[in-house]
Motif scaffolding. Structure first.
Motif, PDB file in Angstrom:
ATOM      1  N   HIS A 218       0.822  -1.215   0.000  1.00  0.00           N
ATOM      2  CA  HIS A 218       0.000   0.000   0.000  1.00  0.00           C
ATOM      3  C   HIS A 218       0.857   1.266   0.000  1.00  0.00           C
ATOM      4  CE1 HIS A 218      -4.132  -1.516   0.213  1.00  0.00           C
ATOM      5  NE2 HIS A 218      -3.616  -2.546   0.875  1.00  0.00           N
ATOM      6  N   ASP A 225      -7.593  -1.885  -2.017  1.00  0.00           N
ATOM      7  CA  ASP A 225      -8.540  -2.852  -1.459  1.00  0.00           C
ATOM      8  C   ASP A 225      -9.934  -2.380  -1.849  1.00  0.00           C
ATOM      9  OD1 ASP A 225      -6.441  -4.152  -0.202  1.00  0.00           O
ATOM     10  OD2 ASP A 225      -6.698  -3.054   1.684  1.00  0.00           O
ATOM     11  N   GLU A 271      -6.282 -13.090  -0.554  1.00  0.00           N
ATOM     12  CA  GLU A 271      -7.114 -11.896  -0.320  1.00  0.00           C
ATOM     13  C   GLU A 271      -7.858 -11.578  -1.608  1.00  0.00           C
ATOM     14  OE1 GLU A 271      -4.892  -8.538   1.131  1.00  0.00           O
ATOM     15  OE2 GLU A 271      -4.382  -9.528   3.021  1.00  0.00           O
ATOM     16  N   HIS A 274      -7.735  -7.439  -2.541  1.00  0.00           N
ATOM     17  CA  HIS A 274      -6.526  -6.615  -2.709  1.00  0.00           C
ATOM     18  C   HIS A 274      -5.994  -6.735  -4.149  1.00  0.00           C
ATOM     19  CE1 HIS A 274      -2.555  -4.940  -1.108  1.00  0.00           C
ATOM     20  NE2 HIS A 274      -2.228  -5.386  -2.315  1.00  0.00           N
TER      21      HIS A 274
END
Ligand SMILES: [Zn+2]
Length: 304
Positions: A218, A225, A271, A274
């Motif tokens: 990030h 996300d 995930e 993401h």
């Protein structure tokens, strides 16, 4: 008579001295000559022998790796010993996989072997449990995503931001909501976030889903996300939006960054929410070949 005799003796002494000098000179020359000859014969031979020995060692090592370097272009000769060590510990693995895994640093413990991230401020950048960003790294050209497609103040690098807006707009035309809920996060922000998770779940568990400061993607300004406004982001996998993302994200330059089955390579549990901007070319390659960004980096980028 006595004068003649004296002269003869003098001459004899003279001869003896000359004779001795010649003998000394002779031996000196012999010794010097032999030494020089010995050097001439032995030195180059020794050098050649050493060179041959090194070459043979390397050749032996390459043979141990099935001479795979002749077949693949992502073989890194400076990793030769790492390849061999890893192969010996993982005898069932095919040699190409050995090379890929070591190129991904999987022979090292996560966070124990740290490399400053390369290709900063480009789409190629890789940040994971090995490659890290400095605490003062902030990407250039951060811009907030249009509120139609994001929560407030969701900043990304402008190319990624534009690509995300196009993606979200296209999804909206299909009545799907793909909304950015977490994008650029500073090093400081990640310190607080990671500490909070570690306190709640313990460090070991926190490491499976949260990057340590400097190791979070990030911080690149290229990660996002998402959620669909209705379901919690952790349930994104169950939504129609997720299905759409699986089919179309790469067309806008995004990849699912932590896919199922690639946990060892990425270092994170799956995930579904993401995504990472890598540009259309890399995203399409990764999508078509069903690989992780780590594998792409280990096989397609030669300076890693
Ligand atoms: Zn994320």
């Amino acid at each position: 008579m006595s004068k003649k005799k004296k002269r003869r003796i003098r001459i004899k002494w003279k001869n003896l001295i000359i004779f001795l000098l010649i003998i000394i000179l002779f031996f000196t020359l012999i010794i010097k000559g032999t030494t020089a000859l010995y050097k001439l014969i032995t030195t180059p031979k020794k050098e050649i022998q050493t060179k041959e020995k090194v070459k043979t060692n390397k050749e032996l090592k390459l043979e141990k790796l099935d001479n795979i370097h002749t077949k693949i272009d992502y073989f890194n000769e400076s990793y030769l010993d790492r390849y061999i060590d890893y192969k010996e510990k993982n005898k069932k693995l095919e040699t190409t996989q050995v090379i890929k895994n070591v190129n991904m640093n999987l022979d090292k413990e996560p966070y124990s072997y740290k490399i400053p991230a390369k290709y900063t401020n480009t789409e190629k950048i890789l940040v994971n449990k090995y490659y890290y960003l400095a605490d003062d790294y902030e990407p250039d050209n951060l811009e907030a995503i249009d509120r139609k497609y994001a929560l407030s103040n969701m900043r990304m690098v402008n190319t990624a931001k534009e690509a995300f807006e196009n993606l979200s707009k296209a999804a909206k035309e299909q009545n799907l909501n793909i909304v950015a809920m977490s994008t650029y996060r500073s090093y400081k922000y990640q310190v607080n976030l990671y500490n909070r998770y570690a306190k709640k779940d313990g460090q070991e568990k926190a490491d499976t889903y949260s990057g340590r400061p400097g190791h979070s993607e990030h911080q690149t300004g290229l990660a996002v996300d998402v959620y669909n406004k209705k379901e919690d982001y952790t349930r994104f996998e169950k939504t129609k939006e997720f299905v759409w993302m699986q089919e179309h994200a790469h067309e806008y330059g995004f990849i699912l960054r932590f896919p199922k089955g690639k946990e060892k390579e990425t270092g994170y549990t799956y995930e579904s929410w993401h995504y990472r901007y890598v540009g259309v070319d890399i995203a399409t390659y990764i999508h078509n070949n069903n690989i992780s960004l780590e594998e792409y980096y280990a096989t397609k980028i030669k300076d890693w």
